[in-house]
Enzyme design. Structure first.
Site, PDB file in Angstrom:
ATOM      1  N   ARG A  17       2.037   1.647  -5.907  1.00 60.03           N
ATOM      2  CA  ARG A  17       2.119   0.663  -4.746  1.00 60.03           C
ATOM      3  C   ARG A  17       0.637   0.006  -4.385  1.00 60.03           C
ATOM      4  O   ARG A  17       0.775  -0.928  -3.624  1.00 60.03           O
ATOM      5  CB  ARG A  17       2.705   1.493  -3.346  1.00 60.03           C
ATOM      6  CG  ARG A  17       4.082   2.337  -3.528  1.00 60.03           C
ATOM      7  CD  ARG A  17       4.171   3.035  -2.141  1.00 60.03           C
ATOM      8  NE  ARG A  17       4.543   1.991  -1.309  1.00 60.03           N
ATOM      9  CZ  ARG A  17       5.312   1.259  -0.758  1.00 60.03           C
ATOM     10  NH1 ARG A  17       6.575   1.645  -1.392  1.00 60.03           N
ATOM     11  NH2 ARG A  17       5.613   0.513   0.043  1.00 60.03           N
ATOM     12  N   TRP A  24      -3.492  -2.010  -1.636  1.00 57.84           N
ATOM     13  CA  TRP A  24      -3.352  -3.201  -2.399  1.00 57.84           C
ATOM     14  C   TRP A  24      -3.977  -4.202  -1.294  1.00 57.84           C
ATOM     15  O   TRP A  24      -3.079  -4.410  -0.532  1.00 57.84           O
ATOM     16  CB  TRP A  24      -2.095  -3.360  -3.109  1.00 57.84           C
ATOM     17  CG  TRP A  24      -1.931  -4.477  -3.979  1.00 57.84           C
ATOM     18  CD1 TRP A  24      -2.316  -4.580  -5.207  1.00 57.84           C
ATOM     19  CD2 TRP A  24      -1.359  -5.799  -3.741  1.00 57.84           C
ATOM     20  NE1 TRP A  24      -2.098  -5.692  -5.822  1.00 57.84           N
ATOM     21  CE2 TRP A  24      -1.332  -6.498  -4.921  1.00 57.84           C
ATOM     22  CE3 TRP A  24      -0.770  -6.286  -2.566  1.00 57.84           C
ATOM     23  CZ2 TRP A  24      -1.022  -7.751  -5.006  1.00 57.84           C
ATOM     24  CZ3 TRP A  24      -0.411  -7.651  -2.788  1.00 57.84           C
ATOM     25  CH2 TRP A  24      -0.278  -8.323  -4.048  1.00 57.84           C
ATOM     26  N   CYS A  50       0.962  -1.064   0.118  1.00 60.60           N
ATOM     27  CA  CYS A  50      -0.031   0.045  -0.017  1.00 60.60           C
ATOM     28  C   CYS A  50       0.975   0.939   0.079  1.00 60.60           C
ATOM     29  O   CYS A  50       2.441   1.200   0.221  1.00 60.60           O
ATOM     30  CB  CYS A  50      -0.690   0.098   1.127  1.00 60.60           C
ATOM     31  SG  CYS A  50      -1.958  -1.366   1.616  1.00 60.60           S
ATOM     32  N   GLU A 105      12.666 -12.924 -19.459  1.00 62.44           N
ATOM     33  CA  GLU A 105      12.029 -11.409 -19.088  1.00 62.44           C
ATOM     34  C   GLU A 105      11.104 -10.777 -20.217  1.00 62.44           C
ATOM     35  O   GLU A 105      10.189 -10.183 -19.790  1.00 62.44           O
ATOM     36  CB  GLU A 105      13.407 -10.379 -19.124  1.00 62.44           C
ATOM     37  CG  GLU A 105      13.084  -8.891 -18.649  1.00 62.44           C
ATOM     38  CD  GLU A 105      12.249  -8.473 -17.596  1.00 62.44           C
ATOM     39  OE1 GLU A 105      12.053  -9.379 -16.724  1.00 62.44           O
ATOM     40  OE2 GLU A 105      11.694  -7.475 -17.472  1.00 62.44           O
ATOM     41  N   LYS A 154       3.691  -2.476  -7.860  1.00 62.34           N
ATOM     42  CA  LYS A 154       5.204  -2.100  -7.691  1.00 62.34           C
ATOM     43  C   LYS A 154       5.913  -2.836  -6.730  1.00 62.34           C
ATOM     44  O   LYS A 154       6.927  -3.405  -7.178  1.00 62.34           O
ATOM     45  CB  LYS A 154       5.450  -0.633  -7.909  1.00 62.34           C
ATOM     46  CG  LYS A 154       6.647  -0.389  -8.306  1.00 62.34           C
ATOM     47  CD  LYS A 154       6.998  -0.505  -9.722  1.00 62.34           C
ATOM     48  CE  LYS A 154       8.396  -0.116 -10.107  1.00 62.34           C
ATOM     49  NZ  LYS A 154       8.979  -0.831 -11.238  1.00 62.34           N
ATOM     50  N   GLU A 203       2.596  -9.582 -18.331  1.00 65.04           N
ATOM     51  CA  GLU A 203       2.047  -8.994 -17.567  1.00 65.04           C
ATOM     52  C   GLU A 203       1.163  -7.653 -17.943  1.00 65.04           C
ATOM     53  O   GLU A 203       0.533  -7.099 -17.166  1.00 65.04           O
ATOM     54  CB  GLU A 203       3.030  -8.449 -16.231  1.00 65.04           C
ATOM     55  CG  GLU A 203       4.149  -7.508 -16.715  1.00 65.04           C
ATOM     56  CD  GLU A 203       4.898  -7.044 -15.608  1.00 65.04           C
ATOM     57  OE1 GLU A 203       6.272  -6.810 -15.840  1.00 65.04           O
ATOM     58  OE2 GLU A 203       4.358  -6.733 -14.498  1.00 65.04           O
ATOM     59  N   LYS A 213       7.526  -9.531 -19.412  1.00 64.76           N
ATOM     60  CA  LYS A 213       6.746  -8.332 -19.757  1.00 64.76           C
ATOM     61  C   LYS A 213       5.635  -8.172 -20.683  1.00 64.76           C
ATOM     62  O   LYS A 213       4.757  -7.649 -20.097  1.00 64.76           O
ATOM     63  CB  LYS A 213       8.096  -7.408 -20.242  1.00 64.76           C
ATOM     64  CG  LYS A 213       8.077  -6.083 -20.012  1.00 64.76           C
ATOM     65  CD  LYS A 213       8.947  -5.523 -18.725  1.00 64.76           C
ATOM     66  CE  LYS A 213       8.700  -6.272 -17.517  1.00 64.76           C
ATOM     67  NZ  LYS A 213       9.355  -6.075 -16.530  1.00 64.76           N
ATOM     68  N   HIS A 217      12.123 -30.661 -26.003  1.00 66.59           N
ATOM     69  CA  HIS A 217      12.093 -31.362 -24.770  1.00 66.59           C
ATOM     70  C   HIS A 217      10.607 -31.244 -24.441  1.00 66.59           C
ATOM     71  O   HIS A 217      10.171 -31.895 -23.079  1.00 66.59           O
ATOM     72  CB  HIS A 217      12.997 -31.310 -23.569  1.00 66.59           C
ATOM     73  CG  HIS A 217      14.448 -31.446 -24.030  1.00 66.59           C
ATOM     74  ND1 HIS A 217      14.771 -32.965 -24.388  1.00 66.59           N
ATOM     75  CD2 HIS A 217      15.504 -30.984 -24.416  1.00 66.59           C
ATOM     76  CE1 HIS A 217      16.209 -32.783 -24.685  1.00 66.59           C
ATOM     77  NE2 HIS A 217      16.483 -31.474 -24.941  1.00 66.59           N
ATOM     78  N   ASN A 266       0.573   0.322   6.173  1.00 66.79           N
ATOM     79  CA  ASN A 266       1.117  -0.580   5.065  1.00 66.79           C
ATOM     80  C   ASN A 266       1.834  -1.726   5.732  1.00 66.79           C
ATOM     81  O   ASN A 266       2.493  -1.350   6.336  1.00 66.79           O
ATOM     82  CB  ASN A 266       1.981   0.481   4.226  1.00 66.79           C
ATOM     83  CG  ASN A 266       3.074  -0.475   3.320  1.00 66.79           C
ATOM     84  OD1 ASN A 266       2.487  -1.461   2.786  1.00 66.79           O
ATOM     85  ND2 ASN A 266       4.135   0.108   2.955  1.00 66.79           N
ATOM     86  N   GLY A 267       1.239  -3.018   5.476  1.00 65.22           N
ATOM     87  CA  GLY A 267       1.913  -4.169   5.794  1.00 65.22           C
ATOM     88  C   GLY A 267       0.974  -4.908   6.413  1.00 65.22           C
ATOM     89  O   GLY A 267      -0.295  -4.850   6.086  1.00 65.22           O
TER      90      GLY A 267
END
Ligand code: F6R
Length: 603
Positions: A27, A74, A2, A477, A598, A484, A481, A500, A100-101
């Site tokens: 955030r 969040w 958050c 990567e 983030k 997401e 990207k 394989h 936050n937490g």
């Protein structure tokens, strides 16, 4: 997960709080709220959804106050609803809190409060805080003591700010979650991160765990858990406020992709002198005695860590990279000669912090490779090396990946010289190529045909990314990207692994991005032919000089020829642009993809 913010002034704080919340949305953005007080009680306004929704319900002008707190959420405890949005108040509405937490012992605290007659209105762990403070105020305690006693009862990780109805003060503390004071000329600020208030002040104080901050319009006091005053330096942040804004770009992500030449120059500035690597923090000999290196990281940072692992292994250093959450589950053997490097843009990723803690507990030396000075990783590791990429607001990491990898090349050079006693073969060519990297990235960005290529990916059923060596980490990567921000299926593979199993997925509707670095080329070319036989279009991303791959592929995204250790960084810029343009065509929420945030400060 958050963002919290606060402002204490002598004029109305509402606009500044809303501006800070917008700057903190990276955030978390599933609900937002503010609480202000102006001497006539606390007014709370909160709403599920983004800050813009909160703002639209604040047009009547009856919510104002000199002292205020704000929050962008969040969700962790309870779904994103109006009730669960912060700030939360106690039964009497005398205290409002943002957090936050996670409060680990909130169930016990809540049951105790309920048994004493307190009524709760949300599912959150946070709500226990204002109730506890109100209880102490009702017992006759002074506000600071009431806050301090409440904090002493909390277990978990948190950054907290509260206001009290008749007191022009913000009280705040942290334990494991970031919190920074902004010292202004006519008001003081508080936030989870500097960009929140950077447009108002560049004078910052990073709080430490267990600090209690008491902030008034023209003063602040910081004390430790025992109440003893603790000096904390005021630092000047040299980020331009423009850095933390979108400027002329439609999205932060595109802005940050375009910033890479500049951010890479910052990363490298003063750190290469001819054949020498100059890392102020790590003079020659710093790593003597180290026999083993382990990287721990998550997501994009993990891909950078893989890149680092490859470099070091190739240069003769025993190196391994680990997904941080797995490292915490199955820690690899370490001893006092092991260096464990946490690669983390934010320096606040809970999984990475936990892995580093595990390593530290078992006697390893730890190093944070991070973008954020004052972050938890930077402060808790034995050493910190900063990637100097500047603030990154888009949830999808772009410029910080390039800067992480460039910093890892520098750190690798220092490590290898200390560990093996020798500079690596080719090190002078590599350092020269590193110095040219910002210009090469500029060339990629200026000439990229990624927008056209991305259009041909629309409507496909899957998108695969393959490479060998350093290009394998960039394949992972590139796929991360792409998925997401487009929400489309994308997966990265080591090119040699296709046969394989994954080859079964390959059809004419699954374009494949083949990343070439100029090494292992024959093998990559035969992988490309395997793919084309199954009818899938191949988009090669490789040095301009690789005519074989360029001729074989259906599309070609060239990058400038450079040292093979660095080509994949350039290829990655092309893939960032492909992902961006595809997501833009699909009208996705590029800077704030669904379900993501983030800074992932929960495990
Ligand atoms: C993806 C992305 C994430 C982060 C990951 C670790 O674009 O940004 O995968 O890389 O959450 O974050 P940091 O680097 O802050 O530890």
């Amino acid at each position: 997960m958050c963002g919290i913010t606060a402002r204490v002034g002598t004029d109305d704080s509402l606009d500044a709080l809303l501006a800070s919340l917008k700057n903190l949305e990276y955030r978390g953005y599933d609900s937002a709220g503010i609480a202000v007080q102006n001497g006539t009680g606390i007014k709370v306004s909160k709403h599920e959804g983004e800050v813009a929704q909160l703002e639209s319900q604040l047009t009547s002008g009856d919510v104002f106050g000199e002292v205020g707190i704000g929050h962008t959420r969040w969700s962790t405890h309870g779904p994103p609803t109006n009730e669960n949005a912060h700030p939360h108040t106690g039964c009497q509405g005398r205290v409002a809190a943002v957090h936050n937490g996670i409060i680990d012992n909130y169930t016990t605290l809540r049951e105790g409060l309920q048994s004493r007659g307190h009524e709760f209105t949300s599912d959150t762990d946070t709500e226990v805080i204002p109730h506890l403070v109100e209880e102490r105020l009702a017992d006759g305690m002074a506000p600071e003591a009431a806050f301090r006693e409440t904090v002493a009862q909390l277990d978990g990780s948190y950054a907290i700010a509260i206001i009290i109805d008749d007191d022009p003060t913000v009280y705040a503390t942290r334990n494991g979650s970031p919190l920074v004071i902004g010292v202004g000329e006519t008001a003081n600020y508080l936030a989870s991160d500097v960009p929140a208030f950077l447009e108002f002040t560049d004078q910052v104080i990073y709080l430490e765990d267990d600090d209690i901050a008491v902030i008034t319009p023209d003063d602040y006091r910081i004390s430790d858990g025992n109440g003893s005053w603790v000096p904390r330096p005021v630092e000047t942040v040299d980020w331009d406020p423009e850095d933390a804004e979108k400027g002329k770009y439609d999205h932060y992500m595109l802005k940050e992709i375009h910033e890479q030449p500049t951010s890479l120059r910052q990363t490298l500035h003063g750190r290469i002198d001819g054949d020498d690597v100059i890392l102020e923090e790590f003079p020659p000999g710093t790593f003597e005695g180290i026999t083993r290196v382990q990287f721990v990281a998550c997501g994009t940072s993990y891909h950078a860590a893989m890149y680092g692992e490859g470099l070091l292994s190739e240069w003769g250093v025993d190196a391994n990279s680990f997904i941080a959450s797995e490292y915490a589950a199955y820690p690899a053997p370490v001893d006092e000669n092991t260096l464990v490097i946490g690669v983390t843009q934010s320096g606040e990723t809970a999984d990475t912090l936990e892995a580093l803690q595990r390593a530290r507990d078992r006697g390893a030396r730890t190093l944070a490779l991070t973008n954020v000075i004052g972050s938890t990783a930077a402060r808790t590791c034995d050493d910190a090396l900063f990637i100097r990429a500047g603030p990154e607001i888009g949830v999808a990491a772009t410029k910080t990946f390039s800067s992480q990898v460039a910093t890892l090349v520098l750190l690798g050079e220092r490590l290898v010289r200390d560990v093996t006693g020798e500079p690596t073969d080719e090190h002078s060519q590599r350092l020269a190529a590193l110095e040219s990297l910002p210009g090469d990235v500029e060339t990629v960005i200026e000439n990229s045909q990624a927008a056209a290529v991305s259009r041909r990916c629309l409507g496909d059923t899957g998108h695969f990314f393959v490479g060998r060596g350093s290009a394998y980490s960039v394949a992972l990567e590139g796929a991360l990207k792409f998925k997401e921000i487009t929400y489309e299926h994308a997966e990265g593979f080591a090119a040699g692994e296709l046969k394989h199993g994954p080859l079964a997925l390959v059809t004419p509707e699954t374009p494949i991005f083949a990343i070439g670095t100029g090494r292992h080329q024959n093998r990559l070319e035969s992988n490309v032919r395997e793919i084309q036989t199954r009818g899938a279009p191949v988009i090669a991303v490789a040095p301009r000089t690789d005519s074989e791959l360029a001729d074989t592929a259906d599309e070609f995204l060239p990058v400038p020829a450079t040292h093979s250790a660095l080509v994949a960084i350039l290829a990655n810029v092309q893939l960032q642009l492909v992902a961006y343009h595809a997501a833009n065509e699909m009208d996705r929420s590029i800077d704030k993809p669904r379900n993501l945030a983030k800074s992932v400060t929960v495990e």
